[in-house]
Design an enzyme around this catalytic site. Sequence first.
Site, mmCIF file in Angstrom:
data_model
loop_
_atom_site.group_PDB
_atom_site.id
_atom_site.type_symbol
_atom_site.label_atom_id
_atom_site.label_comp_id
_atom_site.label_asym_id
_atom_site.label_seq_id
_atom_site.Cartn_x
_atom_site.Cartn_y
_atom_site.Cartn_z
ATOM 1 N N ASP A 1 0.884 -1.164 0.000
ATOM 2 C CA ASP A 1 0.000 0.000 0.000
ATOM 3 C C ASP A 1 0.923 1.216 0.000
ATOM 4 O OD1 ASP A 1 -1.493 2.202 0.750
ATOM 5 O OD2 ASP A 1 -2.719 1.104 2.202
ATOM 6 N N SER B 1 -1.826 13.953 -14.276
ATOM 7 C CA SER B 1 -3.083 14.263 -14.960
ATOM 8 C C SER B 1 -3.084 15.748 -15.314
ATOM 9 C CB SER B 1 -4.231 13.964 -13.990
ATOM 10 O OG SER B 1 -5.413 14.610 -14.393
ATOM 11 N N TYR C 1 -7.898 15.438 -5.623
ATOM 12 C CA TYR C 1 -7.177 14.857 -6.762
ATOM 13 C C TYR C 1 -6.246 15.908 -7.372
ATOM 14 C CZ TYR C 1 -6.451 12.052 -11.007
ATOM 15 O OH TYR C 1 -5.889 11.313 -12.035
ATOM 16 N N SER C 2 -6.803 17.094 -7.655
ATOM 17 C CA SER C 2 -5.986 18.155 -8.250
ATOM 18 C C SER C 2 -4.837 18.533 -7.321
ATOM 19 C CB SER C 2 -6.828 19.402 -8.539
ATOM 20 O OG SER C 2 -7.254 19.418 -9.875
ATOM 21 N N SER D 1 -3.348 16.769 -5.082
ATOM 22 C CA SER D 1 -2.331 15.715 -5.001
ATOM 23 C C SER D 1 -1.459 15.709 -6.263
ATOM 24 C CB SER D 1 -2.984 14.343 -4.797
ATOM 25 O OG SER D 1 -3.687 13.933 -5.941
ATOM 26 N N LYS D 2 -2.068 15.986 -7.413
ATOM 27 C CA LYS D 2 -1.289 15.973 -8.657
ATOM 28 C C LYS D 2 -0.453 17.258 -8.787
ATOM 29 C CE LYS D 2 -2.900 11.954 -10.209
ATOM 30 N NZ LYS D 2 -2.088 10.728 -10.151
HETATM 31 P P1 NAI Z 1 -7.011 2.074 -11.846
HETATM 32 O O1 NAI Z 1 -7.932 2.309 -10.703
HETATM 33 O O2 NAI Z 1 -7.438 1.131 -12.900
HETATM 34 O O3 NAI Z 1 -5.575 1.662 -11.319
HETATM 35 C C1 NAI Z 1 -4.995 2.266 -10.196
HETATM 36 C C2 NAI Z 1 -3.969 1.337 -9.601
HETATM 37 O O4 NAI Z 1 -3.447 1.941 -8.403
HETATM 38 C C3 NAI Z 1 -4.581 -0.003 -9.175
HETATM 39 O O5 NAI Z 1 -3.644 -1.008 -9.371
HETATM 40 C C4 NAI Z 1 -4.836 0.217 -7.706
HETATM 41 O O6 NAI Z 1 -4.947 -0.963 -6.972
HETATM 42 C C5 NAI Z 1 -3.577 1.012 -7.353
HETATM 43 N N1 NAI Z 1 -3.680 1.660 -6.050
HETATM 44 C C6 NAI Z 1 -4.640 2.484 -5.583
HETATM 45 N N2 NAI Z 1 -4.383 2.820 -4.310
HETATM 46 C C7 NAI Z 1 -3.232 2.180 -3.975
HETATM 47 C C8 NAI Z 1 -2.452 2.109 -2.783
HETATM 48 N N3 NAI Z 1 -2.811 2.751 -1.676
HETATM 49 N N4 NAI Z 1 -1.336 1.351 -2.798
HETATM 50 C C9 NAI Z 1 -0.971 0.676 -3.894
HETATM 51 N N5 NAI Z 1 -1.666 0.703 -5.048
HETATM 52 C C10 NAI Z 1 -2.788 1.437 -5.073
HETATM 53 O O7 NAI Z 1 -6.755 3.524 -12.461
HETATM 54 P P2 NAI Z 1 -5.802 4.056 -13.641
HETATM 55 O O8 NAI Z 1 -6.631 4.919 -14.468
HETATM 56 O O9 NAI Z 1 -5.047 2.968 -14.261
HETATM 57 O O10 NAI Z 1 -4.834 5.011 -12.790
HETATM 58 C C11 NAI Z 1 -3.422 4.979 -12.864
HETATM 59 C C12 NAI Z 1 -2.888 6.398 -12.738
HETATM 60 O O11 NAI Z 1 -3.297 7.152 -13.873
HETATM 61 C C13 NAI Z 1 -3.407 7.142 -11.503
HETATM 62 O O12 NAI Z 1 -2.325 7.796 -10.876
HETATM 63 C C14 NAI Z 1 -4.374 8.151 -12.096
HETATM 64 O O13 NAI Z 1 -4.463 9.328 -11.323
HETATM 65 C C15 NAI Z 1 -3.749 8.422 -13.452
HETATM 66 N N6 NAI Z 1 -4.678 8.964 -14.439
HETATM 67 C C16 NAI Z 1 -5.784 8.252 -14.818
HETATM 68 C C17 NAI Z 1 -6.677 8.796 -15.716
HETATM 69 C C18 NAI Z 1 -7.919 8.067 -16.129
HETATM 70 O O14 NAI Z 1 -8.842 8.700 -16.696
HETATM 71 N N7 NAI Z 1 -8.013 6.756 -15.902
HETATM 72 C C19 NAI Z 1 -6.462 10.134 -16.303
HETATM 73 C C20 NAI Z 1 -5.269 10.781 -15.851
HETATM 74 C C21 NAI Z 1 -4.426 10.201 -14.959
#
Ligand code: NAI
Length: 268
Positions: A60, A138, A151-152, A154-155
């Site tokens: 985590d 993002s 969210y904003s 943190s980014k």
């Molecule tokens: P997702 O929800 O499919 O994947 C997120 C991953 O982070 C998952 O593996 C989840 O288990 C993991 N995670 C969450 N909290 C955690 C923790 N405390 N410890 C360890 N792992 C943790 O989402 P996605 O879209 O793949 O997100 C990946 C990155 O992309 C994020 O940082 C998100 O902010 C960024 N992003 C996503 C966008 C979107 O529209 N999907 C747009 C812009 C940025």
Amino acid sequence: MGFEGKVVVVTGASSGIGEALCRKLLQQGAKVVMAARNISKMQQIASDYEDAEVMIIEADVSKKSDCEKIIHEAVGSFGEIDVLINNAGISMRAIFEDLDISVIEQLMAVNYWGTVYCTHYALPYLLKSKGSVVGVSSIAGFQGLPARTGYSSSKFAMHGFLNTLRVETLKQDLHVMIACPGFTASNIRNTALTADGKPQGDTPLEEGKLMTADDVANRILSGIARRKRSVIMTLQGKLVVFLGKFFPAMVDKMVYNHMKKEKDSPLK
Ligand code: NAI
């Protein structure tokens, strides 16, 4: 840079963009360290690549000791780190007026502190390998996104941290990259926290019309190979960043109007 034989640590490896990154890296012969909380999901992904060198770490990233463990075990097994991709992240949807403050604390813990902790422990190895540290951020890290205060922030904080690290290490050949996907089909909106901190469990967007995690992963890996400073992946994102420098009030209005159209928007 080709990724064959390179040691790459990916956080948030169990889903979405992180999963797509790991799959591509494994296909290219990288030594991949997958870190996330869902160990069985990561095992399932890794099992598709029989001869691959892959390590799965339950972690985590909001916990400093877990981030230390990721890096310690990665170096223990593979001896070095070439690339750290800080991808783990969560989102939210609620206006600040209604928001339980713990939501912002949680977002900062995962998105910002997770990045700081992992980078802190990996830095000596990344400096040695003259490697890359990446933050998956993002457009919300450039422009305030309504109903996403946590969210904003943190980014934005992630950008401040990584941009400063880049300047500090200017003479040490560390590559620091900020990657900004557009809206991407993934699990992020289902797990996004609502005003009281419970997951939204739904998406207000038509996920099928969004960027794919595969496309995003390709762009991130190409950015690392070319040692780019940032990768902004959509025209909409590029416009927001560019126009925001010269016409910030106009961009605020554009963003508000756009987000207000979202299904069940909490904006007034
Ligand atoms: P997702 O929800 O499919 O994947 C997120 C991953 O982070 C998952 O593996 C989840 O288990 C993991 N995670 C969450 N909290 C955690 C923790 N405390 N410890 C360890 N792992 C943790 O989402 P996605 O879209 O793949 O997100 C990946 C990155 O992309 C994020 O940082 C998100 O902010 C960024 N992003 C996503 C966008 C979107 O529209 N999907 C747009 C812009 C940025």
